[in-house]
Design a protein around this motif. Structure first.
Motif, mmCIF file in Angstrom:
data_model
loop_
_atom_site.group_PDB
_atom_site.id
_atom_site.type_symbol
_atom_site.label_atom_id
_atom_site.label_comp_id
_atom_site.label_asym_id
_atom_site.label_seq_id
_atom_site.Cartn_x
_atom_site.Cartn_y
_atom_site.Cartn_z
ATOM 1 N N PRO A 1 -18.854 -32.443 7.659
ATOM 2 C CA PRO A 1 -19.575 -32.029 8.275
ATOM 3 C C PRO A 1 -20.758 -31.478 9.807
ATOM 4 O O PRO A 1 -21.297 -32.801 10.114
ATOM 5 C CB PRO A 1 -20.760 -31.486 6.860
ATOM 6 N N PRO A 2 -20.441 -30.414 10.843
ATOM 7 C CA PRO A 2 -21.891 -31.227 11.864
ATOM 8 C C PRO A 2 -22.819 -30.102 11.263
ATOM 9 O O PRO A 2 -23.625 -29.695 9.685
ATOM 10 C CB PRO A 2 -21.241 -30.502 12.256
ATOM 11 N N THR A 3 -24.182 -30.447 12.040
ATOM 12 C CA THR A 3 -25.244 -29.373 11.641
ATOM 13 C C THR A 3 -24.951 -28.160 12.379
ATOM 14 O O THR A 3 -24.127 -28.189 12.781
ATOM 15 C CB THR A 3 -26.603 -29.553 12.504
ATOM 16 N N THR A 4 -26.085 -27.630 12.028
ATOM 17 C CA THR A 4 -25.588 -25.798 11.536
ATOM 18 C C THR A 4 -26.202 -24.462 12.170
ATOM 19 O O THR A 4 -27.559 -24.816 11.214
ATOM 20 C CB THR A 4 -24.265 -25.534 10.928
ATOM 21 N N ALA A 5 -26.073 -23.317 12.115
ATOM 22 C CA ALA A 5 -26.953 -22.947 12.273
ATOM 23 C C ALA A 5 -26.142 -21.240 12.137
ATOM 24 O O ALA A 5 -25.043 -21.221 13.298
ATOM 25 C CB ALA A 5 -28.280 -22.382 13.002
#
Length: 131
Positions: A104-108
């Motif tokens: 999982p990456p950071t996201t928006a």
């Protein structure tokens, strides 16, 4: 003068030279990818009306580009999803989970008023690090 530590990746779409951009840039150990729209091999919108299928198509294009630049999905550290209808977040999220769930990456996820083609429901940007 061109910097040899910066590598640009092009996909020969008609939009790249018309607008003046490339699909992705690798600068050292960083990869920055342009917004990836859900297009088919002929440049048409992929699966109009299907948010899940469009998000999945974006990730397939992203995956192919990363491979061409010596990386893979596990190198992604940030995703940004621009969507035209945030109430359909579960469709986009399902595709994101399927492709990114193992790392999982950071996201928006941000709702926008429109994308370049009215049939497009999502566009995705990514940043990756390669060590």
């Amino acid at each position: 003068m061109d910097d040899p530590s910066i590598v640009r990746h092009f996909t020969d779409t008609p939009w790249e030279p018309a607008v003046g951009y490339c699909r992705a840039i690798r600068a050292g150990n960083q990869i920055f990818m342009s917004g990836t729209a859900p297009v088919d091999d002929q440049g048409n919108t992929f699966a109009p009306g299907d948010g899940y299928a469009q998000a999945k198509r974006c990730f397939q294009i992203i995956q192919k580009t990363l491979r061409a630049m010596g990386a893979d999905l596990s190198n992604i550290v940030r995703t940004r999803m621009y969507v035209t209808d945030i109430s359909r977040w579960q469709e986009y999220g399902q595709a994101h989970q399927e492709f990114m769930g193992a790392y999982p990456p950071t996201t928006a996820m941000v709702e926008v008023s429109a994308l370049i083609d009215p049939d497009m429901l999502i566009e995705i940007e990514v940043e990756a690090l390669v060590f």
